[in-house]
Design a protein around this motif. Structure first.
Motif, PDB file in Angstrom:
ATOM      1  N   LYS A   1      -5.812   0.192 -11.312  1.00  0.00           N
ATOM      2  CA  LYS A   1      -4.560  -0.675  -9.712  1.00  0.00           C
ATOM      3  C   LYS A   1      -3.919  -0.858  -9.218  1.00  0.00           C
ATOM      4  O   LYS A   1      -2.852  -0.088  -9.945  1.00  0.00           O
ATOM      5  N   SER A   2      -2.602  -2.196  -8.510  1.00  0.00           N
ATOM      6  CA  SER A   2      -1.427  -2.136  -8.123  1.00  0.00           C
ATOM      7  C   SER A   2      -0.772  -0.918  -7.425  1.00  0.00           C
ATOM      8  O   SER A   2      -2.082  -0.412  -7.520  1.00  0.00           O
ATOM      9  N   GLY A   3       0.423  -0.902  -7.221  1.00  0.00           N
ATOM     10  CA  GLY A   3       0.957  -0.748  -6.729  1.00  0.00           C
ATOM     11  C   GLY A   3       1.882   1.000  -7.410  1.00  0.00           C
ATOM     12  O   GLY A   3       2.544   1.524  -7.063  1.00  0.00           O
ATOM     13  N   TRP A   4       0.838   1.230  -8.439  1.00  0.00           N
ATOM     14  CA  TRP A   4       1.490   2.796  -8.834  1.00  0.00           C
ATOM     15  C   TRP A   4       0.914   3.500  -8.416  1.00  0.00           C
ATOM     16  O   TRP A   4      -0.015   3.904  -8.826  1.00  0.00           O
ATOM     17  N   LEU A   5       1.942   4.506  -7.846  1.00  0.00           N
ATOM     18  CA  LEU A   5       1.534   5.995  -7.276  1.00  0.00           C
ATOM     19  C   LEU A   5       2.709   7.286  -7.574  1.00  0.00           C
ATOM     20  O   LEU A   5       3.685   6.901  -8.296  1.00  0.00           O
ATOM     21  N   ASP A   6       1.335   8.213  -7.987  1.00  0.00           N
ATOM     22  CA  ASP A   6       2.221   9.490  -7.777  1.00  0.00           C
ATOM     23  C   ASP A   6       3.291   9.364  -7.142  1.00  0.00           C
ATOM     24  O   ASP A   6       2.981   9.564  -5.907  1.00  0.00           O
ATOM     25  N   TRP A   7       4.268   9.630  -7.858  1.00  0.00           N
ATOM     26  CA  TRP A   7       5.812  10.112  -6.989  1.00  0.00           C
ATOM     27  C   TRP A   7       5.930  11.204  -5.866  1.00  0.00           C
ATOM     28  O   TRP A   7       6.412  11.308  -4.887  1.00  0.00           O
TER      29      TRP A   7
ATOM     30  N   HIS B   1       0.884  -1.440   0.284  1.00  0.00           N
ATOM     31  CA  HIS B   1      -0.398  -0.386   0.310  1.00  0.00           C
ATOM     32  C   HIS B   1       1.274   1.102   0.079  1.00  0.00           C
ATOM     33  O   HIS B   1       0.308   2.154   0.583  1.00  0.00           O
ATOM     34  N   GLY B   2       2.376   1.229  -0.460  1.00  0.00           N
ATOM     35  CA  GLY B   2       2.880   2.437  -0.721  1.00  0.00           C
ATOM     36  C   GLY B   2       3.792   2.770   0.077  1.00  0.00           C
ATOM     37  O   GLY B   2       4.234   3.652   0.156  1.00  0.00           O
TER      38      GLY B   2
ATOM     39  N   GLN C   1       3.455  11.772   2.334  1.00  0.00           N
ATOM     40  CA  GLN C   1       3.573  10.484   2.289  1.00  0.00           C
ATOM     41  C   GLN C   1       5.057   9.622   2.909  1.00  0.00           C
ATOM     42  O   GLN C   1       6.094   9.918   1.859  1.00  0.00           O
ATOM     43  N   SER C   2       5.006   8.803   3.747  1.00  0.00           N
ATOM     44  CA  SER C   2       6.914   8.073   4.172  1.00  0.00           C
ATOM     45  C   SER C   2       6.366   7.013   3.799  1.00  0.00           C
ATOM     46  O   SER C   2       5.382   6.317   3.422  1.00  0.00           O
ATOM     47  N   MET C   3       8.151   6.458   4.091  1.00  0.00           N
ATOM     48  CA  MET C   3       8.309   4.832   3.520  1.00  0.00           C
ATOM     49  C   MET C   3       8.739   4.321   4.345  1.00  0.00           C
ATOM     50  O   MET C   3       9.804   4.570   4.860  1.00  0.00           O
TER      51      MET C   3
END
Lengths: 314, 314
Positions: free
Chosen positions: B110-116, B39-40, B207-209
DNA sequence: TGATATATACTCACATTGAGTATAATATCA
DNA sequence: TGATATTATACTCAATGTGAGTATATATCA
């Protein structure tokens, strides 16, 4: 160097050894030098110790202990883990670094500092194109003709023309790795026929190295030749004070090309990269030159030393 | 010394595990996306298998299997082996990669593609400087004042001014890593206070990682933002045919800045990077645009896409 | 003294780059 | 239908950067 790659039961799947390999560069008396071991047969390398804080610190402590040099600038080059990099079945991950240090005149003669053009004689264009370059090109042309399919032949021709600046194209000093790889593919360097047999095409001049160290050296030189164009890293190779001509000679040594003196000075001064020390150089021929020192404060300000170096055409 | 032969029999002394970490980038509908898992919360990563031919091939097979995407372009970013990268006492060497792939409209949602930019909201300057940027700068200024020694305070001020383009300095989109590191040092991102306690300064949005993945992402973005200026890598992110405006939008998405449309086209055309397909785009508003395709033959010829991108000032 | 070598200041043509104006070709909607 | 919006594309122009060369200053050495 037989890499069986067989992982026995007792060796866990994740067992790798880590090696550091350094392309350690200095410029002494206008000549680009690289630190070697084994009479120039290899780059200095050593295991990465488990108790080191980081890769970079591992490299630093190890190189500084071994050579007595303070490293001015360190940059990671590339990490390899090819299957033939294995010893006793343990696969090795090699992390190569480019490191710059100041010249050390006492050590100039001894130790393993060698002129890097002894490994790449065709790369030094400071006195024009090297004499044997036409011969190298001729042999590469012969190799392109030996291609099996026309498409491959065409591709080889194009690569040779681009890398070596044929058909009116300019010579690009940054393509050193591409040139070395062509010579490797054409089996014109000793490394290429190692392990094989029968491949005894007459080799191109230039000292070879163990393993793929000459390739790593080419990678380091390429990186450095590119970097001096947009970052003031040359100064890491200079003594605390220097004349503008000495600085120019250092750049020329790295690039393997001559630069336009007046424009070079214009570039350096307009970027405000240096300041006068007040002293003059001990005369070495003509009019005495001012001594300058690098303005270290400016490092992160000036991302760029100039979009390009003012190279001379001929 | 690798060259002189490794004499140690004891494997545990140099037992490392090797991990691959990928910054996998695509551009979908004008937005820069990065592949994530959890989830990112993390970048995709996996162990480097002992039986892989090389690091690069290891990354390729693993990412392509996991995502179903063909990788267009792969480039090594950086190798880490910091002491905190250890699992069960086995120290881990992490090799990070930047990989580019084509957009895939079916998967866009879908999937885990997120706007950086959800990780770096302050990096998107396409609609001018982000609203919360002044606030970020203000908090960094407060942090510079908290420095213990004057020299440190001065140094912090300078770094903030350079990285964030203060005092008349231009915004430099390539300094994304430096900006992130400042925010980290100032404990304005969540990662900084992890493991510690008490440090509960109000955080900057974004968002952090997990681990240092956000830092690796910043490294990848920085590399890509630098690279599009002198190598035609944008095309690895484009579909087979595209309009010049779509190409421009992709570049703008990566750079986080707008470019001058007319000059952008001049640049692309004079470099002969594209050719018309003959077809026209399905009209999306105004005058229909020609469709172009990338001239892949030109890749090694054109080392440069242009020394700079034609950015707009305001 | 003059030949030679280096340092340093300046000029000039040309290419590159940032920015803007003008015009063309379509869709949409009142 | 025609005004308006939107995108495409062709040019112009000023400022700056870059490659190359000329001119002059200040040393050493024969």
């Amino acid at each position: 160097m037989t890499a069986t790659g067989r992982q026995s039961e007792d060796i866990p799947a994740h067992a790798f050894a880590a090696d550091l390999i350094a392309v350690l560069v200095a410029v002494t008396a206008g000549r680009p030098r690289v630190m070697t071991i084994d009479h120039g047969a290899a780059l200095p390398s050593g295991p990465f110790a488990h108790d080191e804080r980081s890769l970079q610190s591992g490299l630093r402590t190890w190189v500084e202990r071994q050579t007595g040099h303070r490293l001015g600038y360190v940059e990671q080059l590339y990490t390899f883990a090819d299957r033939d990099r294995a010893t006793n079945g343990v696969r090795v991950i090699s992390i190569s670094y480019l490191a710059l240090t100041r010249e050390n005149r006492e050590e100039a003669g001894k130790s393993g500092w060698l002129d890097w053009y002894s490994y790449f004689p065709w790369e030094d264009h400071r006195s024009g194109a090297p004499r044997h370059l036409p011969d190298i090109v001729a042999r590469l042309r012969a190799w392109t003709k030996a291609a099996t399919v026309p498409a491959q032949r065409h591709d080889r021709l194009r690569r040779v023309a681009i890398s070596f600046g044929l058909d009116g194209r300019p010579w690009n000093e940054e393509l050193i790795l591409q040139r070395y790889e062509l010579l490797y593919e054409a089996a014109l360097v000793a490394e290429a026929s190692r392990g094989r047999r029968g491949a005894d095409a007459p080799l191109v001049s230039g000292q070879s190295m163990a393993f793929d160290h000459r390739r790593i050296l080419a990678t380091g030189i390429a990186r450095l030749r590119a970097k001096i164009k947009y970052r003031p890293v040359v100064f890491e190779l200079m003594p605390p004070s220097f004349t503008l001509l000495e600085l120019q000679h250092a750049v020329e040594a790295l690039a393997g090309r001559l630069v336009h003196k007046q424009n070079f000075r214009r570039l350096i001064e307009q970027q405000e990269l240096v300041e006068e020390t007040g002293a003059m150089a001990a005369a070495t021929g003509g009019r005495p030159a001012k001594l300058f020192r690098f303005r270290r404060e400016v490092v992160d300000e000036r991302a760029v030393i100039g979009t390009k170096l003012p190279l001379t055409r001929a």
